[in-house]
Design a protein around this motif. Structure first.
Motif, PDB file in Angstrom:
ATOM      1  N   ASP A  21      -1.315  31.415  12.051  1.00 11.61           N
ATOM      2  CA  ASP A  21      -0.870  30.076  11.689  1.00 11.61           C
ATOM      3  C   ASP A  21       0.402  30.156  10.862  1.00 11.61           C
ATOM      4  OD1 ASP A  21      -2.004  30.979   9.320  1.00 11.61           O
ATOM      5  OD2 ASP A  21      -3.707  29.644   9.429  1.00 11.61           O
ATOM      6  N   ALA A  22       1.174  29.075  10.917  1.00 10.46           N
ATOM      7  CA  ALA A  22       2.480  29.028  10.265  1.00 10.46           C
ATOM      8  C   ALA A  22       2.420  28.175   9.006  1.00 10.46           C
ATOM      9  CB  ALA A  22       3.522  28.472  11.230  1.00 10.46           C
ATOM     10  N   HIS A  23       3.194  28.592   7.997  1.00  9.12           N
ATOM     11  CA  HIS A  23       3.246  27.904   6.711  1.00  9.12           C
ATOM     12  C   HIS A  23       4.696  27.796   6.258  1.00  9.12           C
ATOM     13  CE1 HIS A  23      -1.097  28.498   6.321  1.00  9.12           C
ATOM     14  NE2 HIS A  23      -0.864  29.677   6.878  1.00  9.12           N
ATOM     15  N   PRO A  24       5.226  26.581   6.138  1.00 13.29           N
ATOM     16  CA  PRO A  24       6.610  26.427   5.669  1.00 13.29           C
ATOM     17  C   PRO A  24       6.770  26.957   4.245  1.00 13.29           C
ATOM     18  CG  PRO A  24       5.736  24.349   6.520  1.00 13.29           C
ATOM     19  CD  PRO A  24       4.597  25.299   6.438  1.00 13.29           C
ATOM     20  N   LEU A  25       7.888  27.599   4.001  1.00  7.39           N
ATOM     21  CA  LEU A  25       8.237  28.113   2.678  1.00  7.39           C
ATOM     22  C   LEU A  25       9.465  27.379   2.175  1.00  7.39           C
ATOM     23  CD1 LEU A  25       7.949  31.936   3.428  1.00  7.39           C
ATOM     24  CD2 LEU A  25       6.224  30.487   2.351  1.00  7.39           C
ATOM     25  N   SER A  26       9.739  27.521   0.917  1.00  9.03           N
ATOM     26  CA  SER A  26      10.964  26.930   0.384  1.00  9.03           C
ATOM     27  C   SER A  26      12.165  27.671   0.968  1.00  9.03           C
ATOM     28  CB  SER A  26      10.970  27.012  -1.144  1.00  9.03           C
ATOM     29  OG  SER A  26      10.937  28.360  -1.562  1.00  9.03           O
ATOM     30  N   GLY A  27      13.279  27.012   1.007  1.00  7.91           N
ATOM     31  CA  GLY A  27      14.489  27.636   1.529  1.00  7.91           C
ATOM     32  C   GLY A  27      14.595  27.592   3.042  1.00  7.91           C
ATOM     33  N   GLY A  28      13.699  26.855   3.710  1.00  7.03           N
ATOM     34  CA  GLY A  28      13.788  26.713   5.150  1.00  7.03           C
ATOM     35  C   GLY A  28      13.142  27.812   5.957  1.00  7.03           C
ATOM     36  N   GLU A  29      12.512  28.784   5.310  1.00  5.02           N
ATOM     37  CA  GLU A  29      11.825  29.849   6.031  1.00  5.02           C
ATOM     38  C   GLU A  29      10.386  29.433   6.306  1.00  5.02           C
ATOM     39  OE1 GLU A  29      12.178  33.331   3.616  1.00  5.02           O
ATOM     40  OE2 GLU A  29      14.313  33.537   4.016  1.00  5.02           O
ATOM     41  N   VAL A  30       9.737  30.152   7.228  1.00  3.54           N
ATOM     42  CA  VAL A  30       8.340  29.909   7.563  1.00  3.54           C
ATOM     43  C   VAL A  30       7.609  31.244   7.559  1.00  3.54           C
ATOM     44  CG1 VAL A  30       6.739  29.026   9.307  1.00  3.54           C
ATOM     45  CG2 VAL A  30       8.938  27.893   8.961  1.00  3.54           C
ATOM     46  N   ALA A  31       6.416  31.268   6.965  1.00  4.86           N
ATOM     47  CA  ALA A  31       5.559  32.448   6.995  1.00  4.86           C
ATOM     48  C   ALA A  31       4.543  32.275   8.113  1.00  4.86           C
ATOM     49  CB  ALA A  31       4.842  32.625   5.669  1.00  4.86           C
ATOM     50  N   VAL A  32       4.303  33.342   8.865  1.00  5.61           N
ATOM     51  CA  VAL A  32       3.284  33.340   9.908  1.00  5.61           C
ATOM     52  C   VAL A  32       2.206  34.324   9.471  1.00  5.61           C
ATOM     53  CG1 VAL A  32       2.755  33.790  12.331  1.00  5.61           C
ATOM     54  CG2 VAL A  32       4.949  32.748  11.697  1.00  5.61           C
ATOM     55  N   SER A  33       1.041  33.791   9.158  1.00  7.65           N
ATOM     56  CA  SER A  33      -0.090  34.597   8.722  1.00  7.65           C
ATOM     57  C   SER A  33      -0.811  35.121   9.956  1.00  7.65           C
ATOM     58  CB  SER A  33      -1.027  33.736   7.869  1.00  7.65           C
ATOM     59  OG  SER A  33      -2.154  34.482   7.484  1.00  7.65           O
ATOM     60  N   ASP A  75      26.388  13.266  25.659  1.00  7.61           N
ATOM     61  CA  ASP A  75      26.369  14.668  26.063  1.00  7.61           C
ATOM     62  C   ASP A  75      26.217  15.629  24.891  1.00  7.61           C
ATOM     63  OD1 ASP A  75      28.883  14.112  25.052  1.00  7.61           O
ATOM     64  OD2 ASP A  75      29.930  15.370  26.515  1.00  7.61           O
ATOM     65  N   GLN A  76      26.111  15.120  23.665  1.00 11.67           N
ATOM     66  CA  GLN A  76      25.944  15.981  22.490  1.00 11.67           C
ATOM     67  C   GLN A  76      24.462  16.157  22.184  1.00 11.67           C
ATOM     68  OE1 GLN A  76      28.202  14.062  19.398  1.00 11.67           O
ATOM     69  NE2 GLN A  76      29.919  15.459  19.697  1.00 11.67           N
ATOM     70  N   ALA A  77      24.087  17.402  21.913  1.00 10.93           N
ATOM     71  CA  ALA A  77      22.705  17.694  21.537  1.00 10.93           C
ATOM     72  C   ALA A  77      22.503  17.293  20.077  1.00 10.93           C
ATOM     73  CB  ALA A  77      22.428  19.182  21.710  1.00 10.93           C
ATOM     74  N   PRO A  78      21.305  16.827  19.731  1.00 10.72           N
ATOM     75  CA  PRO A  78      21.051  16.482  18.334  1.00 10.72           C
ATOM     76  C   PRO A  78      21.142  17.729  17.457  1.00 10.72           C
ATOM     77  CG  PRO A  78      19.034  16.341  19.626  1.00 10.72           C
ATOM     78  CD  PRO A  78      20.150  16.615  20.573  1.00 10.72           C
ATOM     79  N   CYS A  79      21.561  17.552  16.235  1.00 13.04           N
ATOM     80  CA  CYS A  79      21.710  18.653  15.288  1.00 13.04           C
ATOM     81  C   CYS A  79      20.321  19.163  14.871  1.00 13.04           C
ATOM     82  CB  CYS A  79      22.488  18.169  14.070  1.00 13.04           C
ATOM     83  SG  CYS A  79      22.771  19.473  12.864  1.00 13.04           S
ATOM     84  N   VAL A  80      20.135  20.462  14.935  1.00 14.66           N
ATOM     85  CA  VAL A  80      18.876  21.079  14.535  1.00 14.66           C
ATOM     86  C   VAL A  80      19.127  21.818  13.223  1.00 14.66           C
ATOM     87  CG1 VAL A  80      17.086  22.733  15.166  1.00 14.66           C
ATOM     88  CG2 VAL A  80      18.156  21.337  16.930  1.00 14.66           C
ATOM     89  N   THR A  81      18.336  21.502  12.219  1.00 19.66           N
ATOM     90  CA  THR A  81      18.500  22.139  10.914  1.00 19.66           C
ATOM     91  C   THR A  81      17.939  23.549  10.943  1.00 19.66           C
ATOM     92  OG1 THR A  81      16.364  21.423  10.040  1.00 19.66           O
ATOM     93  CG2 THR A  81      18.237  19.885   9.796  1.00 19.66           C
ATOM     94  N   PRO A  82      18.361  24.413  10.018  1.00 16.76           N
ATOM     95  CA  PRO A  82      17.778  25.764   9.938  1.00 16.76           C
ATOM     96  C   PRO A  82      16.260  25.734   9.739  1.00 16.76           C
ATOM     97  CG  PRO A  82      19.809  25.683   8.688  1.00 16.76           C
ATOM     98  CD  PRO A  82      19.505  24.267   9.106  1.00 16.76           C
ATOM     99  N   ALA A  83      15.765  24.782   8.970  1.00 10.31           N
ATOM    100  CA  ALA A  83      14.312  24.675   8.762  1.00 10.31           C
ATOM    101  C   ALA A  83      13.603  24.337  10.070  1.00 10.31           C
ATOM    102  CB  ALA A  83      14.005  23.629   7.698  1.00 10.31           C
TER     103      ALA A  83
END
Length: 122
Positions: free
Chosen positions: A34-46, A4-12
């Motif tokens: 389009d999306a581009h992963p950045l360092s620190g777990g953020e994503v840029a959307v161009s 019954d536990q949901a899998p852990c989702v990371t911030p990234a």
């Protein structure tokens, strides 16, 4: 793990999911993005030349194509992908109406992706 536990989702992973939702919503406005992963777990959307949103999975933020009352860059944000898509669609139309020479002076996706100093890592 219990059934019954949901899998852990990371911030990234949250940021990646949020960015893909935003890309899909922008497509409904006929806006390619389009999306581009950045360092620190953020994503840029161009979205368009000089119009780049970022997300950490909880908030979307970007610099508007219009200047603040003081004449400087104006940063804005949205807390849902739907709100971000609607506002980015408005900003997309403003950006598309600008002259190419004006767009060349704006921020580039490479400015976000390159480490400070402007050189690609070796």
């Amino acid at each position: 793990m219990f059934a019954d536990q949901a899998p852990c989702v990371t911030p990234a992973q949250q940021a990646e999911r949020a960015s893909q939702t935003l890309v899909a919503l922008l497509a409904r406005y006929n806006i390619p993005a389009d999306a581009h992963p950045l360092s620190g777990g953020e994503v840029a959307v161009s979205v368009y030349y000089g119009l780049i949103a970022r997300t950490d999975g909880a908030v979307f933020w970007w610099t508007t194509p219009t200047l603040s009352q003081r004449g400087g860059p104006l940063l804005t944000y949205a807390t849902t992908p739907a709100t971000a898509a609607a506002r980015l669609a408005e900003h997309y139309m403003i950006q598309r109406g600008k002259l190419a020479a004006d767009l060349l002076r704006g921020p580039l996706l490479s400015d976000l992706l390159m480490p400070e100093g402007g050189h690609a890592p070796m």
